[in-house]
Scaffold this active site. Structure first.
Site, PDB file in Angstrom:
ATOM      1  N   TYR A 116      -6.191   0.370  -0.087  1.00 30.71           N
ATOM      2  CA  TYR A 116      -5.168  -0.428  -0.751  1.00 30.71           C
ATOM      3  C   TYR A 116      -5.035  -1.771  -0.016  1.00 30.71           C
ATOM      4  O   TYR A 116      -5.031  -1.804   1.222  1.00 30.71           O
ATOM      5  CB  TYR A 116      -3.856   0.346  -0.722  1.00 30.71           C
ATOM      6  CG  TYR A 116      -2.678  -0.419  -1.237  1.00 30.71           C
ATOM      7  CD1 TYR A 116      -2.566  -0.719  -2.588  1.00 30.71           C
ATOM      8  CD2 TYR A 116      -1.679  -0.851  -0.380  1.00 30.71           C
ATOM      9  CE1 TYR A 116      -1.485  -1.435  -3.063  1.00 30.71           C
ATOM     10  CE2 TYR A 116      -0.584  -1.561  -0.848  1.00 30.71           C
ATOM     11  CZ  TYR A 116      -0.497  -1.854  -2.194  1.00 30.71           C
ATOM     12  OH  TYR A 116       0.574  -2.550  -2.660  1.00 30.71           O
ATOM     13  N   ASP A 128      -3.988   9.102   2.746  1.00 30.17           N
ATOM     14  CA  ASP A 128      -3.088   8.475   1.779  1.00 30.17           C
ATOM     15  C   ASP A 128      -3.390   9.112   0.426  1.00 30.17           C
ATOM     16  O   ASP A 128      -4.445   8.892  -0.148  1.00 30.17           O
ATOM     17  CB  ASP A 128      -3.341   6.962   1.748  1.00 30.17           C
ATOM     18  CG  ASP A 128      -2.422   6.228   0.773  1.00 30.17           C
ATOM     19  OD1 ASP A 128      -1.933   6.866  -0.187  1.00 30.17           O
ATOM     20  OD2 ASP A 128      -2.212   5.015   0.956  1.00 30.17           O
ATOM     21  N   ARG A 147      20.994   5.953   9.476  1.00 29.72           N
ATOM     22  CA  ARG A 147      19.625   5.667   9.923  1.00 29.72           C
ATOM     23  C   ARG A 147      19.006   6.931  10.514  1.00 29.72           C
ATOM     24  O   ARG A 147      17.832   7.231  10.321  1.00 29.72           O
ATOM     25  CB  ARG A 147      19.604   4.523  10.948  1.00 29.72           C
ATOM     26  CG  ARG A 147      18.251   4.373  11.643  1.00 29.72           C
ATOM     27  CD  ARG A 147      18.005   2.992  12.239  1.00 29.72           C
ATOM     28  NE  ARG A 147      19.114   2.462  13.003  1.00 29.72           N
ATOM     29  CZ  ARG A 147      19.531   2.946  14.182  1.00 29.72           C
ATOM     30  NH1 ARG A 147      18.913   3.967  14.740  1.00 29.72           N
ATOM     31  NH2 ARG A 147      20.560   2.408  14.787  1.00 29.72           N
ATOM     32  N   LYS A 203       4.724   5.172  -6.545  1.00 33.00           N
ATOM     33  CA  LYS A 203       3.765   5.477  -7.600  1.00 33.00           C
ATOM     34  C   LYS A 203       4.202   6.757  -8.336  1.00 33.00           C
ATOM     35  O   LYS A 203       5.247   6.766  -8.949  1.00 33.00           O
ATOM     36  CB  LYS A 203       2.364   5.571  -7.003  1.00 33.00           C
ATOM     37  CG  LYS A 203       2.016   4.410  -6.041  1.00 33.00           C
ATOM     38  CD  LYS A 203       1.921   3.061  -6.735  1.00 33.00           C
ATOM     39  CE  LYS A 203       2.009   1.882  -5.772  1.00 33.00           C
ATOM     40  NZ  LYS A 203       1.072   1.866  -4.671  1.00 33.00           N
TER      41      LYS A 203
HETATM   42  C1  PLP Z   1       0.979   1.058  -3.437  1.00 34.61           C
HETATM   43  C2  PLP Z   1       0.187   1.719  -2.375  1.00 34.61           C
HETATM   44  C3  PLP Z   1       0.553   1.642  -1.027  1.00 34.61           C
HETATM   45  C4  PLP Z   1       1.742   0.820  -0.557  1.00 34.61           C
HETATM   46  O1  PLP Z   1       2.931   1.365  -0.999  1.00 34.61           O
HETATM   47  P1  PLP Z   1       4.266   0.484  -1.254  1.00 34.61           P
HETATM   48  O2  PLP Z   1       5.225   1.486  -1.738  1.00 34.61           O
HETATM   49  O3  PLP Z   1       3.897  -0.558  -2.241  1.00 34.61           O
HETATM   50  O4  PLP Z   1       4.614  -0.108   0.071  1.00 34.61           O
HETATM   51  C5  PLP Z   1      -0.204   2.331  -0.109  1.00 34.61           C
HETATM   52  N1  PLP Z   1      -1.274   3.042  -0.478  1.00 34.61           N
HETATM   53  C6  PLP Z   1      -1.672   3.130  -1.758  1.00 34.61           C
HETATM   54  C7  PLP Z   1      -2.871   3.939  -2.104  1.00 34.61           C
HETATM   55  C8  PLP Z   1      -0.958   2.471  -2.739  1.00 34.61           C
HETATM   56  O5  PLP Z   1      -1.365   2.535  -4.006  1.00 34.61           O
END
Ligand code: PLP
Length: 398
Positions: free
Chosen positions: A98, A170, A46, A195
Site C-alpha cells: 500500500y 496486512d 487513552r 476498508k
Molecule cells: C488503506 C490501507 C492501509 C492504510 O490504512 P488507513 O486506514 O488508510 O490508514 C494500509 N494497508 C492497506 C492494505 C490498505 O489498503
C-alpha cells in the site's frame, strides 16, 4: 459458532444493569476513582475505554488472537507495529505494498534508525536471500494492493521464525471473514479497518491483533504510550459496521466474480487481476490460506488514456481512493492511492499507469456491469475523437 453468528453474539455492554443490545458510546476522557490510590477498570480513555474494549475483544476473537488493539487509522496501527523495533533493526517488506505504508517505511521510519528493505515476497527464495542478522520483522500484504499478488503466509511465517524474526501480515484486503493469518503462523495481523471491517466509508481505523501475550503487552504499551487509540464514537461505528461483515462481503464477492468474468471477456481489457480467477498467479496458494477472493479487482487496458476515460465515465463506480465499502469505487492507483511511491519504483514493480482498480460494492450487479459497459463505450469514443483531433493537428503542421 459459525462466523456470521460470532459477529453478533458478544456481550455488547459488560456490567451494564440495563443490558443494552448495542454498545453505548462512552464519550468520556476520564473516569472517577473511588479512592486516590485505587484505580477502577478505567481511568483515562487513552489507556482504555469501555466502547473500545468491546470492539477490541470482538476483533481479537474474530482473528483468533490473544488481544486486538484499535487505532485511529490503518497507518497508525502499522506505525505501532514498527515501534516494536529499535535503532539498527531491519524490516524486510514485500515490494507490492500500500502506498501509505511504503511512505511510512521509506520516509518516516528511516529517520528513527530502522531500515526497511524490500523484496518480492511471492518468491520465497529471493525474499529469504534479503534477510540479514538484523532483520527482526517480515512485513507482507496478501493479496497485495493493487496487483492482488499472493504471498504464502505459512511459508513466510516459517522463514521468519527460522531467523528469529516476527511475521506481520496486512490482511486489509481480506478481513477476518476471509483470512486469519495468525492461524497460519503469523505473529501479528494488521488491518486498515477503514476498508471491509467498517465497510461504509465513514470511519478511518486500524487494528493490530497478536497471538502471544508478551507481544500484546508491548503493543498495549505503545498504544497507550503514543496515544493513537481509536475514539469512542469511531469504535461504535466500527462495531456497527462489523456486524454485517459477512453479509456485505458475501454480496460483494459474488458481484466481484461476475465483474471479473465480464472484464476477462471484454475486448478492451488486456489483463485482469483477481484471486478468484483460476488463471490468477498464486490462485492455488490463495485458496489454501483464504476462504474467498474478496471484492477488489484490477485490470489493464494497455493505454493510460483509455483507462483514465473509463475511470471518469463510470457513474455507479465513483472515483475514490480506498476500497471495501458497500459503494462501488474505481481508481487509477498510479495517480491516486499509490502516487506516494516514486515513479521509477512503481515501474520496477510493474505498477502500470493504465492499471484500474475496482472495489465492488453491494449494488445490483446488472447495474454495475451496465455501468462498466457504457464506460468502455464512452472511453473508446473519446479516445478515437482525441486521436482524430491529433491527426488533424499534425496535418495542419505539415
Ligand atoms: C488503506 C490501507 C492501509 C492504510 O490504512 P488507513 O486506514 O488508510 O490508514 C494500509 N494497508 C492497506 C492494505 C490498505 O489498503
Amino acid at each position: 459458532m459459525k462466523f456470521a453468528s460470532r459477529l453478533l453474539t458478544f456481550n455488547a455492554c459488560p456490567e451494564d444493569p440495563f443490558r443494552p443490545i448495542a454498545t453505548p458510546i462512552y464519550q468520556t476522557a476520564t473516569f472517577a476513582q473511588e479512592e486516590a490510590d485505587t484505580f477502577g477498570r478505567y481511568d483515562y480513555s487513552r489507556s482504555g475505554n469501555p466502547t473500545r474494549t468491546v470492539l477490541e475483544d470482538l476483533l481479537a476473537r474474530l482473528e483468533n488472537a490473544e488481544r486486538a488493539f484499535c487505532f485511529s487509522s490503518g497507518l497508525a496501527a502499522i506505525s505501532a507495529v514498527a515501534r516494536l523495533l529499535s535503532v539498527g533493526d531491519e524490516i524486510l517488506a514485500g515490494d507490492d505494498l500500500y502506498g501509505g505504508t511504503y511512505r511510512l517505511f521509506s520516509r518516516i521510519l528511516d529517520r528513527t534508525g530502522v531500515t526497511v528493505r524490500y523484496a518480492d515476497a511471492c518468491d520465497i527464495e529471493k525474499f529469504a536471500a534479503q534477510i540479514t542478522p538484523r532483520t527482526r520483522l517480515l512485513y507482507i500484504e496478501t493479496p497485495t494492493n493493487p496487483l492482488l499478488r499472493i504471498v504464502d503466509i505459512r511459508k513466510l511465517a516459517d522463514l521468519a521464525h527460522q531467523h528469529g524474526a516476527l511475521l506481520c501480515v496486512d490482511s486489509s484486503a481480506m478481513s477476518p471473514y476471509l483470512q486469519n493469518p495468525l492461524d497460519l503462523g503469523a505473529d501479528i495481523v494488521v488491518h486498515s479497518a477503514t476498508k471491509y471491517l467498517c465497510g461504509h466509508s465513514d470511519v478511518t481505523a486500524g487494528v493490530v491483533a497478536v497471538k502471544r501475550p508478551e507481544l500484546a503487552e508491548q503493543i498495549y504499551f505503545i498504544q497507550n504510550g503514543e496515544g493513537a487509540a481509536l475514539g469512542p464514537f469511531d469504535c461504535y461505528l466500527l462495531l456497527r459496521g462489523v456486524k454485517t461483515l459477512k453479509l456485505r462481503l458475501d454480496c460483494q464477492q459474488a458481484n466481484a466474480l461476475k465483474v471479473a468474468n465480464f472484464l476477462c471477456a471484454h475486448p478492451a481489457v488486456q489483463r485482469v487481476h483477481y484471486p478468484g480467477l483460476a488463471s490468477h498467479p498464486g490462485h492455488d496458494v490463495h485458496v489454501r490460506q483464504a476462504r474467498g477472493a474478496g471484492a477488489v479487482i484490477s485490470f489493464e487496458t494497455g493505454s493510460f488514456e483509455v483507462s483514465k476515460q473509463v475511470v471518469e465515465a463510470t457513474q455507479l463506480f465513483r472515483i475514490s481512493v480506498s476500497f471495501g465499502s458497500v459503494n462501488s469505487s474505481i481508481s487509477l492507483p498510479g495517480c491516486m492511492s499509490h502516487a506516494s511511491i516514486p515513479a521509477e519504483v512503481r515501474q520496477a514493480r510493474s505498477l502500470a499507469t493504465d492499471l484500474v482498480r475496482l472495489s465492488v460494492g453491494i449494488e445490483d450487479v446488472d447495474d454495475l456491469l451496465a455501468d462498466l459497459e457504457r464506460a468502455f463505450e464512452r472511453a473508446a469514443c473519446a479516445v478515437a475523437a482525441a486521436n482524430r483531433a491529433a491527426e488533424v493537428r499534425e496535418r495542419q503542421v505539415v
